[in-house]
Design a protein around this motif. Structure first.
Motif, PDB file in Angstrom:
ATOM      1  N   LEU A  64      39.292  54.895  41.114  1.00 53.09           N
ATOM      2  CA  LEU A  64      39.785  53.650  40.511  1.00 53.09           C
ATOM      3  C   LEU A  64      38.976  53.277  39.271  1.00 53.09           C
ATOM      4  N   ASP A  65      37.659  53.538  39.300  1.00 49.88           N
ATOM      5  CA  ASP A  65      36.844  53.280  38.112  1.00 49.88           C
ATOM      6  C   ASP A  65      37.307  54.160  36.951  1.00 49.88           C
ATOM      7  N   GLU A  66      37.594  55.414  37.261  1.00 55.24           N
ATOM      8  CA  GLU A  66      38.105  56.308  36.211  1.00 55.24           C
ATOM      9  C   GLU A  66      39.454  55.815  35.684  1.00 55.24           C
ATOM     10  N   LEU A  67      40.271  55.316  36.625  1.00 53.79           N
ATOM     11  CA  LEU A  67      41.576  54.796  36.216  1.00 53.79           C
ATOM     12  C   LEU A  67      41.420  53.580  35.311  1.00 53.79           C
ATOM     13  N   GLN A  68      40.455  52.729  35.618  1.00 59.87           N
ATOM     14  CA  GLN A  68      40.218  51.564  34.758  1.00 59.87           C
ATOM     15  C   GLN A  68      39.802  51.994  33.353  1.00 59.87           C
ATOM     16  N   ASN A  69      38.947  52.978  33.277  1.00 59.02           N
ATOM     17  CA  ASN A  69      38.530  53.471  31.965  1.00 59.02           C
ATOM     18  C   ASN A  69      39.726  54.035  31.200  1.00 59.02           C
ATOM     19  N   SER A  70      40.604  54.726  31.971  1.00 61.98           N
ATOM     20  CA  SER A  70      41.784  55.294  31.326  1.00 61.98           C
ATOM     21  C   SER A  70      42.693  54.199  30.759  1.00 61.98           C
ATOM     22  N   TRP A  71      42.904  53.126  31.540  1.00 57.82           N
ATOM     23  CA  TRP A  71      43.759  52.036  31.067  1.00 57.82           C
ATOM     24  C   TRP A  71      43.108  51.283  29.910  1.00 57.82           C
ATOM     25  N   THR A  72      41.794  51.221  29.907  1.00 53.83           N
ATOM     26  CA  THR A  72      41.098  50.583  28.779  1.00 53.83           C
ATOM     27  C   THR A  72      41.346  51.368  27.502  1.00 53.83           C
ATOM     28  N   GLU A  73      41.237  52.680  27.582  1.00 55.99           N
ATOM     29  CA  GLU A  73      41.489  53.529  26.414  1.00 55.99           C
ATOM     30  C   GLU A  73      42.933  53.377  25.922  1.00 55.99           C
ATOM     31  N   LYS A  74      43.851  53.302  26.900  1.00 52.49           N
ATOM     32  CA  LYS A  74      45.260  53.145  26.530  1.00 52.49           C
ATOM     33  C   LYS A  74      45.500  51.792  25.853  1.00 52.49           C
ATOM     34  N   LEU A  86      52.055  46.582  24.740  1.00 50.93           N
ATOM     35  CA  LEU A  86      51.615  47.729  25.545  1.00 50.93           C
ATOM     36  C   LEU A  86      50.150  47.568  25.959  1.00 50.93           C
ATOM     37  N   ALA A  87      49.356  47.030  25.043  1.00 46.94           N
ATOM     38  CA  ALA A  87      47.942  46.817  25.371  1.00 46.94           C
ATOM     39  C   ALA A  87      47.812  45.828  26.525  1.00 46.94           C
ATOM     40  N   LYS A  88      48.651  44.768  26.490  1.00 49.19           N
ATOM     41  CA  LYS A  88      48.591  43.794  27.576  1.00 49.19           C
ATOM     42  C   LYS A  88      49.001  44.430  28.903  1.00 49.19           C
ATOM     43  N   ALA A  89      50.035  45.256  28.891  1.00 51.56           N
ATOM     44  CA  ALA A  89      50.498  45.921  30.113  1.00 51.56           C
ATOM     45  C   ALA A  89      49.414  46.857  30.653  1.00 51.56           C
ATOM     46  N   ALA A  90      48.721  47.554  29.726  1.00 51.97           N
ATOM     47  CA  ALA A  90      47.655  48.462  30.156  1.00 51.97           C
ATOM     48  C   ALA A  90      46.508  47.691  30.795  1.00 51.97           C
ATOM     49  N   LEU A  91      46.198  46.527  30.185  1.00 48.30           N
ATOM     50  CA  LEU A  91      45.117  45.710  30.761  1.00 48.30           C
ATOM     51  C   LEU A  91      45.504  45.173  32.140  1.00 48.30           C
ATOM     52  N   MET A  92      46.811  44.874  32.327  1.00 45.09           N
ATOM     53  CA  MET A  92      47.263  44.409  33.641  1.00 45.09           C
ATOM     54  C   MET A  92      47.095  45.526  34.687  1.00 45.09           C
ATOM     55  N   GLU A  93      47.395  46.765  34.321  1.00 45.08           N
ATOM     56  CA  GLU A  93      47.213  47.902  35.239  1.00 45.08           C
ATOM     57  C   GLU A  93      45.718  48.113  35.530  1.00 45.08           C
ATOM     58  N   LYS A  96      44.696  45.638  38.105  1.00 44.78           N
ATOM     59  CA  LYS A  96      45.128  46.032  39.443  1.00 44.78           C
ATOM     60  C   LYS A  96      44.145  47.041  40.057  1.00 44.78           C
ATOM     61  N   ALA A  97      43.749  48.026  39.246  1.00 44.12           N
ATOM     62  CA  ALA A  97      42.790  49.027  39.726  1.00 44.12           C
ATOM     63  C   ALA A  97      41.452  48.379  40.057  1.00 44.12           C
ATOM     64  N   ALA A  98      41.046  47.400  39.234  1.00 45.16           N
ATOM     65  CA  ALA A  98      39.775  46.708  39.479  1.00 45.16           C
ATOM     66  C   ALA A  98      39.846  45.893  40.765  1.00 45.16           C
ATOM     67  N   ASP A  99      40.997  45.228  40.981  1.00 48.72           N
ATOM     68  CA  ASP A  99      41.152  44.445  42.208  1.00 48.72           C
ATOM     69  C   ASP A  99      41.095  45.350  43.449  1.00 48.72           C
ATOM     70  N   MET A 100      41.751  46.501  43.344  1.00 50.04           N
ATOM     71  CA  MET A 100      41.722  47.437  44.470  1.00 50.04           C
ATOM     72  C   MET A 100      40.296  47.922  44.730  1.00 50.04           C
ATOM     73  N   ALA A 101      39.577  48.211  43.655  1.00 48.33           N
ATOM     74  CA  ALA A 101      38.195  48.669  43.801  1.00 48.33           C
ATOM     75  C   ALA A 101      37.327  47.581  44.429  1.00 48.33           C
ATOM     76  N   ASP A 102      37.528  46.327  44.014  1.00 47.89           N
ATOM     77  CA  ASP A 102      36.754  45.219  44.594  1.00 47.89           C
ATOM     78  C   ASP A 102      37.072  45.067  46.088  1.00 47.89           C
ATOM     79  N   GLY A 103      38.355  45.236  46.428  1.00 47.21           N
ATOM     80  CA  GLY A 103      38.731  45.153  47.839  1.00 47.21           C
ATOM     81  C   GLY A 103      38.059  46.235  48.669  1.00 47.21           C
ATOM     82  N   LEU A 104      38.007  47.445  48.116  1.00 45.91           N
ATOM     83  CA  LEU A 104      37.349  48.547  48.826  1.00 45.91           C
ATOM     84  C   LEU A 104      35.850  48.302  48.949  1.00 45.91           C
ATOM     85  N   ARG A 105      35.259  47.726  47.891  1.00 48.89           N
ATOM     86  CA  ARG A 105      33.817  47.421  47.973  1.00 48.89           C
ATOM     87  C   ARG A 105      33.543  46.380  49.067  1.00 48.89           C
ATOM     88  N   ALA A 106      34.448  45.416  49.203  1.00 54.64           N
ATOM     89  CA  ALA A 106      34.282  44.422  50.263  1.00 54.64           C
ATOM     90  C   ALA A 106      34.383  45.086  51.640  1.00 54.64           C
TER      91      ALA A 106
END
Length: 222
Positions: A64-74, A86-93, A96-106
């Protein structure tokens, strides 16, 4: 929850009280040990599953961290092309990946706390198990000692000992009889009149032969 409940029951168990109420203490302590061993196996298995779940979640967080980096680049690429939508849509994705990662960390934090509880429970279970096994050995030694004492008392106070000593008396009487018989065979009774006269005659004959032998030697010497 069932494992934790059983574990708490074992921790709260008063072995002395249980054994005092038991009709067969040795059987009771074997059951207690078996229950502890089964619970210890289950706790360790649950701990192993939690460790495996934690490792899987950490791998997912890494992805998920890698996915976040990928969406940041996009998003950066879209902004460079004046595509703010498109930039806004990428940031929204990315969010989502960050929220999932935070949930897993919890969830990992919960697992780590659970593992600490497992570790403490395993240590306590092992201590209780050592105590139970020590009591099992003590009870086994007491039972063995009691059986030995009972056999000794039965031997000393029972009819078997009396029978053995009565057999010894019989053997001693037989030995006395055998010795008496041997002594009797070596005994000689009083001599009869004829035996005494025969001995006198034999003695006179020997004396006569002795005198004749002396006379013969004397004549030869002359």
């Amino acid at each position: 929850m069932g494992i934790f409940s059983r574990t708490r029951d074992i921790f709260a168990a008063n072995f002395t009280e249980l054994l005092d109420r038991a009709e067969d203490p040795a059987r009771m302590i074997r059951m207690i040990i078996l229950e502890m061993e089964e619970t210890l196996v289950e706790v360790r298995a649950s701990a192993a599953r939690s460790i495996a779940d934690g490792k899987e979640m950490r791998r997912a967080i890494s992805r998920l961290d890698e996915l976040q980096n990928s969406w940041t680049e996009k998003a950066e690429l879209a902004l460079s092309k004046d595509r703010e939508d498109l930039a806004k849509a990428a940031l929204m994705e990315r969010q989502k990946a960050a929220d999932m990662a935070d949930g897993l960390r919890a969830e990992i934090a919960v697992i780590e706390e659970t593992l600490k509880s497992y570790e403490a429970d395993i240590a306590k279970l092992q201590g209780k198990l050592r105590e139970a096994r020590a009591r099992q050995n003590a009870i086994a030694n007491r039972i063995e000692s009691a059986v030995t004492r009972a056999k000794a008392r039965e031997l000393l106070n029972g009819g078997r000992t009396e029978d053995a000593f009565s057999r010894f008396d019989i053997l001693e009487r037989r030995a006395d009889f055998a010795e008496g018989r041997a002594e009797a065979l070596g005994m000689t009774g009083p001599k009869s009149l004829e035996e005494e006269i025969a001995e006198l005659r034999a003695s006179e004959k020997v004396d006569a032969e002795l005198e004749a032998l002396k006379a013969s030697l004397k004549s030869k010497g002359a």
